[in-house]
Design an enzyme around this catalytic site. Sequence first.
Site, PDB file in Angstrom:
ATOM      1  N   GLY A  84       0.183  -4.226  -0.753  1.00 30.44           N
ATOM      2  CA  GLY A  84       0.428  -5.646  -0.528  1.00 30.44           C
ATOM      3  C   GLY A  84      -0.254  -6.470  -1.589  1.00 30.44           C
ATOM      4  O   GLY A  84      -1.110  -5.971  -2.337  1.00 30.44           O
ATOM      5  N   GLN A 130      -4.387 -13.981  -4.790  1.00 27.37           N
ATOM      6  CA  GLN A 130      -5.105 -12.971  -5.569  1.00 27.37           C
ATOM      7  C   GLN A 130      -4.771 -13.025  -7.060  1.00 27.37           C
ATOM      8  O   GLN A 130      -5.510 -12.496  -7.882  1.00 27.37           O
ATOM      9  CB  GLN A 130      -4.794 -11.566  -5.041  1.00 27.37           C
ATOM     10  CG  GLN A 130      -5.350 -11.326  -3.643  1.00 27.37           C
ATOM     11  CD  GLN A 130      -4.925  -9.975  -3.119  1.00 27.37           C
ATOM     12  OE1 GLN A 130      -3.821  -9.828  -2.593  1.00 27.37           O
ATOM     13  NE2 GLN A 130      -5.770  -8.976  -3.281  1.00 27.37           N
ATOM     14  N   CYS A 143      -8.840  -3.514  -0.633  1.00 28.00           N
ATOM     15  CA  CYS A 143      -8.300  -4.758  -1.189  1.00 28.00           C
ATOM     16  C   CYS A 143      -8.353  -4.662  -2.709  1.00 28.00           C
ATOM     17  O   CYS A 143      -9.376  -4.241  -3.267  1.00 28.00           O
ATOM     18  CB  CYS A 143      -9.135  -5.944  -0.701  1.00 28.00           C
ATOM     19  SG  CYS A 143      -8.537  -7.530  -1.318  1.00 28.00           S
ATOM     20  N   LEU A 144      -7.255  -5.053  -3.341  1.00 24.89           N
ATOM     21  CA  LEU A 144      -7.212  -4.991  -4.806  1.00 24.89           C
ATOM     22  C   LEU A 144      -8.208  -5.969  -5.430  1.00 24.89           C
ATOM     23  O   LEU A 144      -8.594  -5.800  -6.582  1.00 24.89           O
ATOM     24  CB  LEU A 144      -5.789  -5.282  -5.299  1.00 24.89           C
ATOM     25  CG  LEU A 144      -4.734  -4.265  -4.831  1.00 24.89           C
ATOM     26  CD1 LEU A 144      -3.346  -4.707  -5.235  1.00 24.89           C
ATOM     27  CD2 LEU A 144      -5.035  -2.865  -5.364  1.00 24.89           C
ATOM     28  N   HIS A 156      -3.767  -8.925   6.804  1.00 24.63           N
ATOM     29  CA  HIS A 156      -4.662  -8.925   5.634  1.00 24.63           C
ATOM     30  C   HIS A 156      -4.152  -9.927   4.575  1.00 24.63           C
ATOM     31  O   HIS A 156      -4.919 -10.718   4.040  1.00 24.63           O
ATOM     32  CB  HIS A 156      -4.714  -7.496   5.079  1.00 24.63           C
ATOM     33  CG  HIS A 156      -5.520  -7.308   3.840  1.00 24.63           C
ATOM     34  ND1 HIS A 156      -6.665  -6.536   3.797  1.00 24.63           N
ATOM     35  CD2 HIS A 156      -5.346  -7.763   2.563  1.00 24.63           C
ATOM     36  CE1 HIS A 156      -7.157  -6.536   2.570  1.00 24.63           C
ATOM     37  NE2 HIS A 156      -6.366  -7.277   1.796  1.00 24.63           N
ATOM     38  N   GLU A 157      -2.831  -9.879   4.304  1.00 20.36           N
ATOM     39  CA  GLU A 157      -2.269 -10.754   3.254  1.00 20.36           C
ATOM     40  C   GLU A 157      -2.236 -12.210   3.717  1.00 20.36           C
ATOM     41  O   GLU A 157      -2.477 -13.124   2.915  1.00 20.36           O
ATOM     42  CB  GLU A 157      -0.867 -10.285   2.842  1.00 20.36           C
ATOM     43  CG  GLU A 157      -0.775  -8.847   2.335  1.00 20.36           C
ATOM     44  CD  GLU A 157      -1.777  -8.505   1.239  1.00 20.36           C
ATOM     45  OE1 GLU A 157      -2.235  -9.406   0.529  1.00 20.36           O
ATOM     46  OE2 GLU A 157      -2.120  -7.309   1.125  1.00 20.36           O
ATOM     47  N   HIS A 193      -5.504 -13.776   3.129  1.00 19.45           N
ATOM     48  CA  HIS A 193      -5.700 -14.204   1.736  1.00 19.45           C
ATOM     49  C   HIS A 193      -5.169 -15.630   1.536  1.00 19.45           C
ATOM     50  O   HIS A 193      -5.794 -16.444   0.858  1.00 19.45           O
ATOM     51  CB  HIS A 193      -4.966 -13.278   0.766  1.00 19.45           C
ATOM     52  CG  HIS A 193      -5.730 -12.045   0.372  1.00 19.45           C
ATOM     53  ND1 HIS A 193      -6.983 -12.097  -0.186  1.00 19.45           N
ATOM     54  CD2 HIS A 193      -5.396 -10.719   0.420  1.00 19.45           C
ATOM     55  CE1 HIS A 193      -7.403 -10.861  -0.457  1.00 19.45           C
ATOM     56  NE2 HIS A 193      -6.456 -10.009  -0.097  1.00 19.45           N
TER      57      HIS A 193
HETATM   58  O1  K1U Z   1      -4.289  -7.346  -0.448  1.00 17.11           O
HETATM   59  C1  K1U Z   1      -4.563  -6.413  -1.176  1.00 17.11           C
HETATM   60  O2  K1U Z   1      -5.508  -6.485  -1.930  1.00 17.11           O
HETATM   61  C2  K1U Z   1      -3.758  -5.148  -1.147  1.00 17.11           C
HETATM   62  C3  K1U Z   1      -4.335  -4.096  -0.219  1.00 17.11           C
HETATM   63  C4  K1U Z   1      -3.588  -4.191   1.102  1.00 17.11           C
HETATM   64  C5  K1U Z   1      -4.153  -3.473   2.272  1.00 17.11           C
HETATM   65  C6  K1U Z   1      -4.627  -2.183   2.201  1.00 17.11           C
HETATM   66  C7  K1U Z   1      -5.116  -1.533   3.328  1.00 17.11           C
HETATM   67  C8  K1U Z   1      -5.117  -2.183   4.522  1.00 17.11           C
HETATM   68  C9  K1U Z   1      -4.677  -3.471   4.591  1.00 17.11           C
HETATM   69  C10 K1U Z   1      -4.178  -4.112   3.477  1.00 17.11           C
HETATM   70  C11 K1U Z   1      -4.150  -2.743  -0.893  1.00 17.11           C
HETATM   71  O3  K1U Z   1      -3.071  -2.340  -1.146  1.00 17.11           O
HETATM   72  S1  K1U Z   1      -5.558  -1.817  -1.258  1.00 17.11           S
HETATM   73  C12 K1U Z   1      -4.903  -0.303  -1.931  1.00 17.11           C
HETATM   74  C13 K1U Z   1      -4.319   0.598  -0.901  1.00 17.11           C
HETATM   75  O4  K1U Z   1      -4.628   0.479   0.257  1.00 17.11           O
HETATM   76  C14 K1U Z   1      -3.351   1.649  -1.293  1.00 17.11           C
HETATM   77  C15 K1U Z   1      -3.051   1.916  -2.592  1.00 17.11           C
HETATM   78  C16 K1U Z   1      -2.133   2.914  -2.910  1.00 17.11           C
HETATM   79  C17 K1U Z   1      -1.507   3.612  -1.944  1.00 17.11           C
HETATM   80  C18 K1U Z   1      -1.819   3.379  -0.629  1.00 17.11           C
HETATM   81  C19 K1U Z   1      -2.738   2.385  -0.285  1.00 17.11           C
HETATM   82 ZN    ZN Z   2      -6.595  -7.959  -0.172  1.00 15.59          ZN
END
Ligand code: K1U
Ligand code: ZN
Length: 189
Positions: free
Chosen positions: A68, A73, A113-114, A155-156, A159
């Site tokens: 997401g 972000q 979270c990225l 989560h999004e 943000h």
């Molecule tokens: O909002 C963001 O920063 C993105 C975040 C979203 C998220 C992850 C986990 C739970 C709730 C919301 C991410 O994508 S972090 C990276 C991640 O979880 C992932 C990356 C590659 C494959 C699978 C998962």
């Molecule tokens: Zn995030």
Amino acid sequence: MRVIFKTLRWILHVITYSIKLFMPLLPILRYPDPRLKKVAKRVEKFDDSIRRLAADMAETMYEAPGIGLAATQVDVHLRVIVIDVSETRDQLLVLVNPELVESDGLQVCEEGCLSVPGIYDKVERAEYVTVRYFDAEGQEQSIEADGLLAVCLQHEMDHLDGRVFVEHLSQLKQSRIKAKLAKQSRITA
Ligand code: K1U
Ligand code: ZN
């Protein structure tokens, strides 16, 4: 001489292309950047700039990689999010002006979270959610979700309201995370 010049240009081209291949398209803000606290504004006009933003965000999310990404972000303070929780990475959702209309139950899920690289922790969220939103063409839609999709939607949407998932954790954990990230950026600087 011309051959050497051409070869150098070709090498430079290959290096630039390789860097681009591994770099997210849009730079992602890192916690605790104060711009992550901004409350995003509603999209009023569904024009090409919104579709371009959604496409660039999707590319950035896939490249990161993530499941997401919220416009906040990437320092764009409009209510736009992209999500793809599918294993095949081909089920992109673009949600503009998303609103939580119903929620039920509780679940605890490990989140990342990225904007907070390398930090994962458990957060309590609603188990089921119904979200009303507009697609990139401005058509009103609604989605019912549970599991990871429900977590990712919450989560999004957080943000867009200027909240990062670590703010659901204790003050002690937040201080430790800030210290860890500060150390990381000192090392990479
Ligand atoms: O909002 C963001 O920063 C993105 C975040 C979203 C998220 C992850 C986990 C739970 C709730 C919301 C991410 O994508 S972090 C990276 C991640 O979880 C992932 C990356 C590659 C494959 C699978 C998962
Ligand atoms: Zn995030």
